[in-house]
Design an enzyme around this catalytic site. Structure first.
Site, PDB file in Angstrom:
ATOM      1  N   CYS A   2       0.860  -1.176   0.000  1.00  0.00           N
ATOM      2  CA  CYS A   2       0.000   0.000   0.000  1.00  0.00           C
ATOM      3  C   CYS A   2       0.904   1.237   0.000  1.00  0.00           C
ATOM      4  CB  CYS A   2      -0.951   0.095   1.186  1.00  0.00           C
ATOM      5  SG  CYS A   2      -2.147  -1.228   1.268  1.00  0.00           S
ATOM      6  N   ARG A  27       3.795  -0.250  -4.893  1.00  0.00           N
ATOM      7  CA  ARG A  27       3.524  -0.819  -3.567  1.00  0.00           C
ATOM      8  C   ARG A  27       2.189  -1.555  -3.503  1.00  0.00           C
ATOM      9  NH1 ARG A  27       6.909   1.440   0.275  1.00  0.00           N
ATOM     10  NH2 ARG A  27       5.526   0.706   1.902  1.00  0.00           N
ATOM     11  N   TRP A  81      -2.769  -2.663  -1.731  1.00  0.00           N
ATOM     12  CA  TRP A  81      -2.485  -4.077  -1.933  1.00  0.00           C
ATOM     13  C   TRP A  81      -3.353  -4.791  -0.903  1.00  0.00           C
ATOM     14  CZ3 TRP A  81      -0.506  -8.321   0.741  1.00  0.00           C
ATOM     15  CH2 TRP A  81      -0.119  -9.411  -0.063  1.00  0.00           C
ATOM     16  N   ASN A 107      -1.639   1.667   5.719  1.00  0.00           N
ATOM     17  CA  ASN A 107      -0.753   0.630   5.182  1.00  0.00           C
ATOM     18  C   ASN A 107      -0.385  -0.274   6.353  1.00  0.00           C
ATOM     19  OD1 ASN A 107       1.301  -0.847   3.950  1.00  0.00           O
ATOM     20  ND2 ASN A 107       2.831   0.726   4.350  1.00  0.00           N
ATOM     21  N   GLY A 108      -0.583  -1.587   6.197  1.00  0.00           N
ATOM     22  CA  GLY A 108      -0.239  -2.514   7.280  1.00  0.00           C
ATOM     23  C   GLY A 108      -1.426  -3.384   7.638  1.00  0.00           C
ATOM     24  N   GLU A 491      16.191 -18.085  -9.096  1.00  0.00           N
ATOM     25  CA  GLU A 491      15.885 -16.685  -9.402  1.00  0.00           C
ATOM     26  C   GLU A 491      15.272 -16.556 -10.811  1.00  0.00           C
ATOM     27  OE1 GLU A 491      15.478 -14.126  -7.824  1.00  0.00           O
ATOM     28  OE2 GLU A 491      15.702 -12.452  -9.203  1.00  0.00           O
ATOM     29  N   LYS A 495      11.522 -15.066 -11.514  1.00  0.00           N
ATOM     30  CA  LYS A 495      11.238 -13.953 -12.421  1.00  0.00           C
ATOM     31  C   LYS A 495      10.151 -14.347 -13.413  1.00  0.00           C
ATOM     32  CE  LYS A 495      12.627 -11.309 -10.727  1.00  0.00           C
ATOM     33  NZ  LYS A 495      13.505 -11.142  -9.599  1.00  0.00           N
ATOM     34  N   GLU A 498       6.682 -14.680 -11.700  1.00  0.00           N
ATOM     35  CA  GLU A 498       6.138 -13.363 -11.371  1.00  0.00           C
ATOM     36  C   GLU A 498       5.581 -12.651 -12.589  1.00  0.00           C
ATOM     37  OE1 GLU A 498       9.933 -11.818  -9.604  1.00  0.00           O
ATOM     38  OE2 GLU A 498       8.526 -10.738  -8.343  1.00  0.00           O
ATOM     39  N   HIS A 514      15.551 -37.313  -8.994  1.00  0.00           N
ATOM     40  CA  HIS A 514      14.862 -37.803  -7.794  1.00  0.00           C
ATOM     41  C   HIS A 514      13.374 -37.457  -7.813  1.00  0.00           C
ATOM     42  CE1 HIS A 514      18.627 -39.076  -6.086  1.00  0.00           C
ATOM     43  NE2 HIS A 514      19.148 -37.887  -6.371  1.00  0.00           N
ATOM     44  N   LYS A 617       5.647  -4.377  -4.258  1.00  0.00           N
ATOM     45  CA  LYS A 617       7.094  -4.379  -4.127  1.00  0.00           C
ATOM     46  C   LYS A 617       7.562  -4.414  -2.680  1.00  0.00           C
ATOM     47  CE  LYS A 617      11.171  -2.801  -6.261  1.00  0.00           C
ATOM     48  NZ  LYS A 617      11.463  -4.148  -6.752  1.00  0.00           N
TER      49      LYS A 617
END
Ligand code: F6R
Length: 622
Positions: A2, A27, A81, A107-108, A491, A495, A498, A514, A617
């Protein structure tokens, strides 16, 4: 997550607030809203709230239809968010008190909202949303009704809230005041000429001022054109924030000719890594980490290292483990921050806990750091955000200096985290005298040469783009690697997940047989991160065997390998070459094609590169 903005000053309030939200949209972008206080000549002031589900553009469309002949006197804005309640118009912020006199954004997470909601409902308050935030709106309205003082009201409300919150509020009959409060969530103040800004991040007001104040934990700030800024604690006692100047400007927050922020940030990587290294290696080849606030003796006293981080930063930690253990022979564990404190790790005064966080605000990492400090471990933060909570609460900090990273998917932050972690590892090796000086100095020379090599990789990305476009119709892409190539594989897969919303998975190449090898069918793209055939040639041989195994089952292999690696070229379907570098430093180079692969494949699938769905983010909830 947020983004929040508040403004008092002579500029167009709605323009400043929307402009700020645009820069904070990274955000969260589930919905957006503003509360503006108007103060027409000779009439009572009043409050107007507009909010809309979806991206900021939806809110802008609503605002564009309105009469703009009267300018607001002050205002607040929010980009969300979602945590409590689906993304919708009614759950969008701001939220109003029952009497409509105050508006609040948040925010939170207010952890005791259930109890507070029940308490308010028992007194007849009707809730209009599913959010935790609305309890704060009703509590604030009730307290504001007591004495008509927004700062006093906010102070009383904050003592009732548990959890993490940054709150901003305005009142209909107070057109010159915005009040903010913070606990465990970011809030900075921007100082202009007779104008003041409140925001989650300086990016929101960097177009207007580079002078800022960082607020501490449990502080309340009031901004007013008439009275300037006042700061107090949740206990009501006068307090003050910490002034700082922002050392980047508005150009850094623009796309600069690239289609996306992510593309721009990929291209900034050579400079960003050079900036991380700048001034930290002296002429005698000694690593100078004076700013870190840890003495050589402190580094000598360490007998165990934990690296704690989330997501991409966690992958930087995984790479670092190989480097630290090899260079220093100190045991090094890497932990997901969200798991760390729950498994009761063994920590003591001689443990160094390295927390890695681009934003410096990730709640999981913050909680892990607090746990480490409670256990008396020494905490070193590696962060990109000066003055953010994680570096502030750590014993020591090394800033990565990547510059602002706007795209939600991390690129330059990752490479600069690697560079900073290498510096820490090599510094540990130097002060402990574990490695011969000439060995450390040879690695340092290679590290200093890395930005030039990253630039070379970036210059030759066209074949990667072509391969990515060829993979666009596939329903899965696998990534395999060994040693430091394994975190690079993780990584690369992250990417792609996402950005493309595709099933992408990274594996230690030796683990495939395996179980995961059953995922491979005719034409499945497998990206193999191949170590140098020089040096640890055993690793190279092993991954060639793994390539053969997947090819035998129909995979199309895209190999990222060192230039001139003829053996890999003879086995893979496609080859992307990177310049030669020592194995431990190779992730600085081999990650870059994977970033481009993800961006190109996601673009081919029509995805939103800078703001992928469901993400934010800065993840300020646990
Ligand atoms: C992925 C990504 C995230 C972050 C993670 C930690 O591209 O950006 O996985 O790495 O949320 O964030 P920081 O580093 O801010 O703690």
């Amino acid at each position: 997550m947020c983004g929040i903005v508040g403004y008092v000053g002579a500029r167009s309030v709605v323009d400043v607030v929307i402009d700020g939200l645009r820069r904070l949209e990274y955000r969260g972008y589930d919905s957006a809203g503003v509360a503006l206080v108007f103060n027409p000549d000779g009439a009572d002031s009043y409050l107007e709230v507009d909010k809309k589900a979806g991206k900021l553009a939806n809110l802008e469309a609503v605002l564009a239809e309105q009469d703009r002949s009267l300018e607001a006197a002050c205002g607040i804005g929010h980009t969300r968010w979602a945590t409590h309640g689906v993304p919708s118009d009614r759950n969008a912020h701001p939220h109003l008190s029952a009497d409509g006199r105050v508006a609040i954004i948040h925010n939170g997470i207010i952890e005791n909202f259930g109890q507070l909601r029940a308490e308010l409902e028992a007194t007849g308050v009707e809730f209009l949303s599913d959010t935790d935030t609305e309890v704060a709106a009703h509590l604030l309205g009730r307290e504001y009704a007591v004495d008509g003082d927004l700062t006093e009201a906010m102070t009383r409300v904050c003592t009732r809230l548990e959890g993490a919150f940054t709150l901003l509020a305005v009142a209909a009959d107070d057109p010159d005041t915005v009040v903010g409060a913070r606990r465990n969530s970011p809030l900075v103040v921007g100082l202009g000429e007779g104008e003041y800004f409140l925001a989650s991040d300086v990016a929101a007001f960097i177009a207007y001022t580079t002078e800022a104040i960082e607020l501490g934990q449990d502080q309340i700030v009031t901004i007013s054109r008439a009275d300037g800024i006042t700061v107090r604690g949740f206990d009501g006692e006068p307090s003050e924030g910490k002034p700082f100047s922002v050392d980047w400007d508005i150009a850094a927050a623009e796309k600069g000719g690239y289609d996306t922020f992510m593309a721009k940030e990929i291209h900034e990587q050579p400079q960003a890594v050079a900036d991380t290294l700048r001034g930290r290696i002296d002429e005698a080849g000694q690593i100078v980490l004076d700013e870190v606030r840890m003495s050589d003796q402190d580094f000598r006293d360490i007998d165990k290292v934990f690296i704690v981080a989330c997501g991409t930063s966690y992958h930087a930690g995984l790479v670092t483990k190989y480097a630290i253990e090899h260079w220093t022979r100190i045991p090094c564990e890497v932990e997901l921050a969200s798991e760390f404190r729950y498994r009761d790790p063994v920590l003591d005064r001689s443990t160094l806990v390295v927390v890695i966080s681009q934003s410096g605000e990730t709640m999981d990492t913050l909680m892990a750091l607090r746990h480490a400090k409670d256990q008396k471990a020494r905490v070193l933060a590696i962060s990109n955000t000066v003055g953010s909570t994680i570096p502030r609460e750590s014993d020591a900090v090394l800033y990565t200096r990547a510059g602002i990273e706007v795209a939600v998917a991390s690129t330059k932050a990752f490479l600069t985290q690697l560079a900073a972690c290498y510096l820490v590892g090599l510094h540990l090796a130097q002060v402990r005298g574990i490695k011969y000086a000439d060995e450390v100095s040879a690695i340092l020379d290679e590290l200093v040469a890395a930005p030039g090599k990253i630039a070379k990789v970036i210059e030759h990305l066209e074949p990667v783009r072509e391969m990515a476009r060829n993979s666009a119709g596939k329903d899965r892409v696998l990534f395999i690697g060994r040693h430091v190539g394994y975190p690079v594989a993780l990584e690369g897969a992250l990417k792609l997940k996402e950005l493309a919303y595709l099933h992408a998975e990274g594996f230690a190449a030796g683990e495939l047989k395996h179980g995961p090898i059953s995922l491979i069918e005719e034409g499945t793209p497998v990206v193999a991160i191949v170590p140098s055939p020089r040096g640890r040639s055993l690793l190279h041989d092993k991954i060639i065997s793994n390539i053969q195994e997947v090819k035998a089952r129909g995979a199309k292999v895209i190999a990222i390998c060192e230039e001139g690696d003829a053996i890999t070229a003879s086995h893979a379907d496609f080859v992307i070459e990177t310049p030669a570098t020592p194995t431990l430093l190779a992730p600085l180079l081999t990650t870059v094609p994977l970033q481009e692969f993800a961006i190109e494949l996601a673009t081919a699938m029509g995805r939103d590169i800078d703001q992928p769905r469901n993400l934010a983010k800065s993840v300020t909830v646990e």
